[in-house]
Design a protein around this motif. Structure first.
Motif, PDB file in Angstrom:
ATOM      1  N   VAL A   1     -23.624  13.229  14.412  1.00 56.94           N
ATOM      2  CA  VAL A   1     -22.296  12.613  14.291  1.00 56.94           C
ATOM      3  C   VAL A   1     -21.593  12.516  15.647  1.00 56.94           C
ATOM      4  CG1 VAL A   1     -21.959  13.207  11.858  1.00 56.94           C
ATOM      5  CG2 VAL A   1     -21.182  14.785  13.632  1.00 56.94           C
ATOM      6  N   VAL A   2     -21.864  13.453  16.538  1.00 56.72           N
ATOM      7  CA  VAL A   2     -21.264  13.396  17.877  1.00 56.72           C
ATOM      8  C   VAL A   2     -21.884  12.244  18.660  1.00 56.72           C
ATOM      9  CG1 VAL A   2     -21.005  14.629  20.077  1.00 56.72           C
ATOM     10  CG2 VAL A   2     -20.723  15.857  17.908  1.00 56.72           C
ATOM     11  N   LEU A   3     -23.214  12.133  18.623  1.00 53.81           N
ATOM     12  CA  LEU A   3     -23.898  11.061  19.336  1.00 53.81           C
ATOM     13  C   LEU A   3     -23.508   9.700  18.767  1.00 53.81           C
ATOM     14  CD1 LEU A   3     -27.424  12.700  19.665  1.00 53.81           C
ATOM     15  CD2 LEU A   3     -25.542  12.715  21.327  1.00 53.81           C
ATOM     16  N   GLU A   4     -23.369   9.623  17.456  1.00 51.28           N
ATOM     17  CA  GLU A   4     -22.946   8.372  16.818  1.00 51.28           C
ATOM     18  C   GLU A   4     -21.509   8.018  17.209  1.00 51.28           C
ATOM     19  OE1 GLU A   4     -23.708   9.323  12.743  1.00 51.28           O
ATOM     20  OE2 GLU A   4     -25.884   9.213  13.022  1.00 51.28           O
ATOM     21  N   ARG A   5     -20.664   9.031  17.369  1.00 50.81           N
ATOM     22  CA  ARG A   5     -19.287   8.779  17.817  1.00 50.81           C
ATOM     23  C   ARG A   5     -19.295   8.189  19.221  1.00 50.81           C
ATOM     24  NH1 ARG A   5     -15.406  11.088  20.868  1.00 50.81           N
ATOM     25  NH2 ARG A   5     -16.533  12.995  21.275  1.00 50.81           N
ATOM     26  N   TYR A   6     -20.154   8.709  20.094  1.00 54.69           N
ATOM     27  CA  TYR A   6     -20.279   8.143  21.439  1.00 54.69           C
ATOM     28  C   TYR A   6     -20.746   6.693  21.370  1.00 54.69           C
ATOM     29  CZ  TYR A   6     -19.901  12.840  23.528  1.00 54.69           C
ATOM     30  OH  TYR A   6     -19.479  14.082  23.936  1.00 54.69           O
ATOM     31  N   GLU A   7     -21.708   6.420  20.504  1.00 51.96           N
ATOM     32  CA  GLU A   7     -22.196   5.044  20.365  1.00 51.96           C
ATOM     33  C   GLU A   7     -21.088   4.110  19.880  1.00 51.96           C
ATOM     34  OE1 GLU A   7     -26.986   5.304  19.533  1.00 51.96           O
ATOM     35  OE2 GLU A   7     -25.648   5.303  17.785  1.00 51.96           O
ATOM     36  N   ARG A   8     -20.337   4.560  18.874  1.00 49.86           N
ATOM     37  CA  ARG A   8     -19.243   3.723  18.353  1.00 49.86           C
ATOM     38  C   ARG A   8     -18.160   3.509  19.401  1.00 49.86           C
ATOM     39  NH1 ARG A   8     -20.113   6.817  13.892  1.00 49.86           N
ATOM     40  NH2 ARG A   8     -18.312   8.129  14.296  1.00 49.86           N
ATOM     41  N   ALA A   9     -17.811   4.556  20.113  1.00 51.57           N
ATOM     42  CA  ALA A   9     -16.729   4.473  21.102  1.00 51.57           C
ATOM     43  C   ALA A   9     -17.100   3.569  22.280  1.00 51.57           C
ATOM     44  CB  ALA A   9     -16.365   5.861  21.606  1.00 51.57           C
ATOM     45  N   THR A  10     -18.367   3.580  22.669  1.00 54.16           N
ATOM     46  CA  THR A  10     -18.790   2.815  23.848  1.00 54.16           C
ATOM     47  C   THR A  10     -19.445   1.483  23.497  1.00 54.16           C
ATOM     48  OG1 THR A  10     -20.989   3.847  23.937  1.00 54.16           O
ATOM     49  CG2 THR A  10     -19.203   4.933  25.165  1.00 54.16           C
ATOM     50  N   GLY A  11     -19.977   1.387  22.287  1.00 51.52           N
ATOM     51  CA  GLY A  11     -20.738   0.195  21.926  1.00 51.52           C
ATOM     52  C   GLY A  11     -22.110   0.172  22.577  1.00 51.52           C
ATOM     53  N   VAL A  12     -22.555   1.304  23.111  1.00 49.69           N
ATOM     54  CA  VAL A  12     -23.843   1.411  23.796  1.00 49.69           C
ATOM     55  C   VAL A  12     -24.733   2.369  23.007  1.00 49.69           C
ATOM     56  CG1 VAL A  12     -25.009   2.015  25.957  1.00 49.69           C
ATOM     57  CG2 VAL A  12     -22.696   1.064  26.017  1.00 49.69           C
ATOM     58  N   LEU A  13     -25.960   1.946  22.723  1.00 50.01           N
ATOM     59  CA  LEU A  13     -26.888   2.803  21.999  1.00 50.01           C
ATOM     60  C   LEU A  13     -27.251   4.022  22.834  1.00 50.01           C
ATOM     61  CD1 LEU A  13     -29.338   0.152  20.516  1.00 50.01           C
ATOM     62  CD2 LEU A  13     -27.511   1.389  19.330  1.00 50.01           C
ATOM     63  N   MET A  14     -27.425   5.158  22.163  1.00 55.89           N
ATOM     64  CA  MET A  14     -27.746   6.392  22.866  1.00 55.89           C
ATOM     65  C   MET A  14     -29.044   6.257  23.661  1.00 55.89           C
ATOM     66  SD  MET A  14     -26.673   9.301  23.767  1.00 55.89           S
ATOM     67  CE  MET A  14     -25.187   9.246  22.820  1.00 55.89           C
ATOM     68  N   GLN A  15     -30.023   5.511  23.163  1.00 51.11           N
ATOM     69  CA  GLN A  15     -31.271   5.354  23.926  1.00 51.11           C
ATOM     70  C   GLN A  15     -31.006   4.666  25.264  1.00 51.11           C
ATOM     71  OE1 GLN A  15     -33.612   3.154  21.064  1.00 51.11           O
ATOM     72  NE2 GLN A  15     -33.343   1.260  22.191  1.00 51.11           N
ATOM     73  N   ASN A  16     -30.032   3.772  25.320  1.00 54.03           N
ATOM     74  CA  ASN A  16     -29.683   3.119  26.586  1.00 54.03           C
ATOM     75  C   ASN A  16     -28.907   4.065  27.501  1.00 54.03           C
ATOM     76  OD1 ASN A  16     -30.922   0.803  25.641  1.00 54.03           O
ATOM     77  ND2 ASN A  16     -29.031  -0.043  24.840  1.00 54.03           N
ATOM     78  N   ILE A  17     -28.080   4.897  26.909  1.00 51.54           N
ATOM     79  CA  ILE A  17     -27.344   5.896  27.699  1.00 51.54           C
ATOM     80  C   ILE A  17     -28.320   6.891  28.307  1.00 51.54           C
ATOM     81  CG2 ILE A  17     -25.677   7.797  27.554  1.00 51.54           C
ATOM     82  CD1 ILE A  17     -24.217   6.079  25.381  1.00 51.54           C
ATOM     83  N   LEU A  18     -29.319   7.302  27.528  1.00 54.38           N
ATOM     84  CA  LEU A  18     -30.330   8.224  28.053  1.00 54.38           C
ATOM     85  C   LEU A  18     -31.169   7.565  29.142  1.00 54.38           C
ATOM     86  CD1 LEU A  18     -31.403   9.957  24.737  1.00 54.38           C
ATOM     87  CD2 LEU A  18     -29.948  10.889  26.554  1.00 54.38           C
ATOM     88  N   ALA A  19     -31.411   6.276  29.005  1.00 53.37           N
ATOM     89  CA  ALA A  19     -32.123   5.555  30.064  1.00 53.37           C
ATOM     90  C   ALA A  19     -31.300   5.586  31.350  1.00 53.37           C
ATOM     91  CB  ALA A  19     -32.414   4.121  29.638  1.00 53.37           C
ATOM     92  N   ALA A  20     -29.982   5.455  31.231  1.00 54.16           N
ATOM     93  CA  ALA A  20     -29.115   5.528  32.406  1.00 54.16           C
ATOM     94  C   ALA A  20     -29.190   6.918  33.037  1.00 54.16           C
ATOM     95  CB  ALA A  20     -27.675   5.182  32.035  1.00 54.16           C
TER      96      ALA A  20
ATOM     97  N   SER B   1     -24.585   3.105  32.335  1.00 57.59           N
ATOM     98  CA  SER B   1     -24.166   4.050  33.384  1.00 57.59           C
ATOM     99  C   SER B   1     -22.688   4.380  33.255  1.00 57.59           C
ATOM    100  CB  SER B   1     -24.452   3.461  34.767  1.00 57.59           C
ATOM    101  OG  SER B   1     -25.832   3.296  34.951  1.00 57.59           O
ATOM    102  N   ARG B   2     -21.892   3.368  32.968  1.00 57.93           N
ATOM    103  CA  ARG B   2     -20.453   3.580  32.757  1.00 57.93           C
ATOM    104  C   ARG B   2     -20.250   4.482  31.544  1.00 57.93           C
ATOM    105  NH1 ARG B   2     -16.165  -0.006  30.238  1.00 57.93           N
ATOM    106  NH2 ARG B   2     -17.899  -1.340  29.631  1.00 57.93           N
ATOM    107  N   ALA B   3     -21.035   4.273  30.479  1.00 58.27           N
ATOM    108  CA  ALA B   3     -20.931   5.116  29.287  1.00 58.27           C
ATOM    109  C   ALA B   3     -21.303   6.558  29.606  1.00 58.27           C
ATOM    110  CB  ALA B   3     -21.822   4.564  28.173  1.00 58.27           C
ATOM    111  N   LEU B   4     -22.290   6.750  30.452  1.00 54.74           N
ATOM    112  CA  LEU B   4     -22.708   8.101  30.835  1.00 54.74           C
ATOM    113  C   LEU B   4     -21.576   8.839  31.541  1.00 54.74           C
ATOM    114  CD1 LEU B   4     -25.364   9.728  30.638  1.00 54.74           C
ATOM    115  CD2 LEU B   4     -25.890   8.933  32.929  1.00 54.74           C
ATOM    116  N   VAL B   5     -20.906   8.174  32.470  1.00 56.44           N
ATOM    117  CA  VAL B   5     -19.772   8.789  33.170  1.00 56.44           C
ATOM    118  C   VAL B   5     -18.630   9.014  32.188  1.00 56.44           C
ATOM    119  CG1 VAL B   5     -18.088   8.504  35.026  1.00 56.44           C
ATOM    120  CG2 VAL B   5     -20.456   7.762  35.359  1.00 56.44           C
ATOM    121  N   TRP B   6     -18.418   8.085  31.284  1.00 54.68           N
ATOM    122  CA  TRP B   6     -17.367   8.224  30.272  1.00 54.68           C
ATOM    123  C   TRP B   6     -17.633   9.460  29.407  1.00 54.68           C
ATOM    124  CZ3 TRP B   6     -17.127   8.131  24.923  1.00 54.68           C
ATOM    125  CH2 TRP B   6     -15.849   7.946  24.372  1.00 54.68           C
TER     126      TRP B   6
END
Length: 122
Positions: free
Chosen positions: A35-54, A64-69
């Motif tokens: 639910v925490v990871l899904e909240r990050y996805e909803r808040a940023t509009g970026v899939l967690m797999q893409n954030i992990l790639a960053a 990358s912006r989502a990662l800093v956020w």
């Protein structure tokens, strides 16, 4: 504890606040419940797999912006993602932790649902 720390430009820090460096606790992220990871996805509009790639240096500017956020969120700094318009290419990034960063890449969360492939045998 391992992760990365990010330093935004002086201009971005003046606009969004925070300390000179903000730390992304990768262990905390990796151990977060769905639910925490899904909240990050909803808040940023970026899939967690893409954030992990960053995190591994292979992501888009948005990821990358989502990662800093997320690092700022972990530090208690709140800015709506849609308003968080930083100079992504000017970020300073440093690895912080006990492990070798190359080893951490190998043990990071999987980026796809594909099973690992093995090299072709001769």
């Amino acid at each position: 504890m391992s992760g990365k720390r990010f330093r935004m430009t002086v201009e971005d820090r003046a606009e969004y606040g925070g300390e000179e460096w903000v730390f992304l606790d990768f262990d905390k992220l990796a151990n977060a419940r769905a639910v925490v990871l899904e909240r990050y996805e909803r808040a940023t509009g970026v899939l967690m797999q893409n954030i992990l790639a960053a995190y591994t240096g292979n992501g888009s500017m948005e990821a990358s912006r989502a990662l800093v956020w997320i690092a700022r969120e972990q530090s208690g700094l709140r800015t709506p993602f849609s308003e968080f318009n930083i100079h992504t290419l000017k970020l300073d990034v440093e690895y912080v932790g006990d492990e070798d960063p190359e080893q951490e890449k190998a043990t990071a969360l999987p980026l796809s649902d594909s099973p690992p492939t093995s090299p072709a045998s001769d």
